[in-house]
Motif scaffolding. Structure first.
Motif, PDB file in Angstrom:
ATOM      1  N   VAL A  34       0.841  -1.192   0.000  1.00  0.00           N
ATOM      2  CA  VAL A  34       0.000   0.000   0.000  1.00  0.00           C
ATOM      3  C   VAL A  34       0.882   1.249   0.000  1.00  0.00           C
ATOM      4  N   THR A  35       0.545   2.198  -0.855  1.00  0.00           N
ATOM      5  CA  THR A  35       1.336   3.422  -0.948  1.00  0.00           C
ATOM      6  C   THR A  35       0.445   4.654  -0.973  1.00  0.00           C
ATOM      7  N   ASP A  36       0.968   5.774  -0.459  1.00  0.00           N
ATOM      8  CA  ASP A  36       0.268   7.052  -0.534  1.00  0.00           C
ATOM      9  C   ASP A  36       1.114   8.076  -1.298  1.00  0.00           C
ATOM     10  N   LYS A  37       2.126   7.598  -2.004  1.00  0.00           N
ATOM     11  CA  LYS A  37       3.024   8.476  -2.747  1.00  0.00           C
ATOM     12  C   LYS A  37       2.458   8.784  -4.124  1.00  0.00           C
ATOM     13  N   VAL A  38       2.073  10.043  -4.338  1.00  0.00           N
ATOM     14  CA  VAL A  38       1.487  10.455  -5.611  1.00  0.00           C
ATOM     15  C   VAL A  38       2.590  10.824  -6.590  1.00  0.00           C
ATOM     16  N   HIS A  39       2.551  10.189  -7.767  1.00  0.00           N
ATOM     17  CA  HIS A  39       3.560  10.455  -8.798  1.00  0.00           C
ATOM     18  C   HIS A  39       3.206  11.705  -9.599  1.00  0.00           C
ATOM     19  N   ASP A  40       1.937  11.802 -10.045  1.00  0.00           N
ATOM     20  CA  ASP A  40       1.488  13.004 -10.750  1.00  0.00           C
ATOM     21  C   ASP A  40      -0.037  13.073 -10.705  1.00  0.00           C
ATOM     22  N   ARG A  41      -0.585  14.194 -11.166  1.00  0.00           N
ATOM     23  CA  ARG A  41      -2.028  14.435 -11.159  1.00  0.00           C
ATOM     24  C   ARG A  41      -2.437  15.083 -12.475  1.00  0.00           C
ATOM     25  N   ARG A  42      -3.674  14.818 -12.868  1.00  0.00           N
ATOM     26  CA  ARG A  42      -4.248  15.503 -14.029  1.00  0.00           C
ATOM     27  C   ARG A  42      -5.763  15.498 -13.866  1.00  0.00           C
ATOM     28  N   TYR A  43      -6.432  16.389 -14.578  1.00  0.00           N
ATOM     29  CA  TYR A  43      -7.889  16.478 -14.501  1.00  0.00           C
ATOM     30  C   TYR A  43      -8.531  15.849 -15.729  1.00  0.00           C
ATOM     31  N   GLN A  44      -9.668  15.233 -15.500  1.00  0.00           N
ATOM     32  CA  GLN A  44     -10.445  14.649 -16.597  1.00  0.00           C
ATOM     33  C   GLN A  44     -11.921  14.918 -16.352  1.00  0.00           C
ATOM     34  N   ASN A  45     -12.646  15.285 -17.408  1.00  0.00           N
ATOM     35  CA  ASN A  45     -14.084  15.534 -17.295  1.00  0.00           C
ATOM     36  C   ASN A  45     -14.859  14.241 -17.496  1.00  0.00           C
ATOM     37  N   ILE A  46     -15.770  13.968 -16.578  1.00  0.00           N
ATOM     38  CA  ILE A  46     -16.601  12.768 -16.612  1.00  0.00           C
ATOM     39  C   ILE A  46     -18.066  13.197 -16.621  1.00  0.00           C
ATOM     40  N   ASN A  47     -18.858  12.657 -17.532  1.00  0.00           N
ATOM     41  CA  ASN A  47     -20.296  12.962 -17.578  1.00  0.00           C
ATOM     42  C   ASN A  47     -21.044  12.197 -16.493  1.00  0.00           C
ATOM     43  N   ASP A  48     -22.020  12.869 -15.874  1.00  0.00           N
ATOM     44  CA  ASP A  48     -22.861  12.226 -14.869  1.00  0.00           C
ATOM     45  C   ASP A  48     -24.327  12.547 -15.164  1.00  0.00           C
ATOM     46  N   ILE A  49     -25.228  11.933 -14.419  1.00  0.00           N
ATOM     47  CA  ILE A  49     -26.664  12.092 -14.650  1.00  0.00           C
ATOM     48  C   ILE A  49     -27.077  13.560 -14.516  1.00  0.00           C
ATOM     49  N   PRO A  50     -27.871  14.064 -15.445  1.00  0.00           N
ATOM     50  CA  PRO A  50     -28.339  15.460 -15.367  1.00  0.00           C
ATOM     51  C   PRO A  50     -29.124  15.726 -14.082  1.00  0.00           C
TER      52      PRO A  50
END
Length: 205
Positions: A34-50
């Motif tokens: 188990v690790t909590d070391k974050v290598h990198d981050r990016r944002y992504q748009n996800i569609n959800d119910i209106p």
């Protein structure tokens, strides 16, 4: 349930939720540590119910983690509510499938601002998954349960031998049950059923 809302933005016809995964630790797919070391981050748009006819976008902060135990290639975090490589939540896909039971793909695509192909693919994936789920199913249990006490009832269809829920129907009416098995089950799938456990309510007979 696996995502945490950090902020949200409301526009005229659009609601945007800024979210991240609740789980801040991940298991290495290589060694299991188990690790909590974050290598990198990016944002992504996800569609959800209106929501109230407003388009809903989940702006997800996706993280890649690195394992300090085996130093394997950085790996993506996993989500319960979003399938891998999918830009729609699981519940949004289920919402599309529910619309497709009563409407044309074209009208759904126009309303949700998706392509005809996207709607077709969602329904096809649902059919394929149902075929896998029913592969070993030979017995069914059909039972009602109360949504609102003394007012509304839904129906649970399950496989008692494999201990899994197959589907939840919002109605216990006879015609709705018949339509479900006609429209969502193939003739071959229906023929494989050897026994059905039901209660004594007349519509199930």
């Amino acid at each position: 349930p696996d995502l945490k809302v950090l902020n949200w933005i409301r526009l005229d016809n659009l609601i945007i939720f800024i979210v991240e995964a609740k789980q801040q630790k991940q298991k290495c797919p290589n060694c299991g540590a188990v690790t909590d070391k974050v290598h990198d981050r990016r944002y992504q748009n996800i569609n959800d119910i209106p929501i109230r006819k407003k388009e809903v976008i989940i702006r997800l902060e996706k993280k890649r983690y690195r394992c300090t135990n085996c130093n394997t290639t950085p790996f993506n975090e996993k989500y319960q509510s979003i399938d891998k490589y999918n830009r729609r939540t699981k519940r949004y896909n289920e919402y599309i499938v529910s619309l497709a039971k009563e409407r044309s793909y074209k009208s759904i695509a126009e309303e949700l601002r998706l392509s005809y192909t996207a709607i077709s693919n969602v329904v096809r994936d649902k059919i394929n998954s149902l075929e896998v789920e029913l592969k070993d199913t030979k017995c069914l249990n059909i039972d009602e349960f109360s949504i609102r006490k003394r007012h509304e009832y839904a129906v649970a269809i399950s496989d008692p031998h494999n201990q899994k829920i197959i589907n939840i129907l919002p109605s216990r009416k006879k015609n709705d049950l018949i339509n479900h098995f006609k429209e969502e089950w193939t003739e071959e799938q229906r023929a494989k059923i050897e026994a059905v456990s039901i209660d004594m309510w007349g519509a199930y007979k």
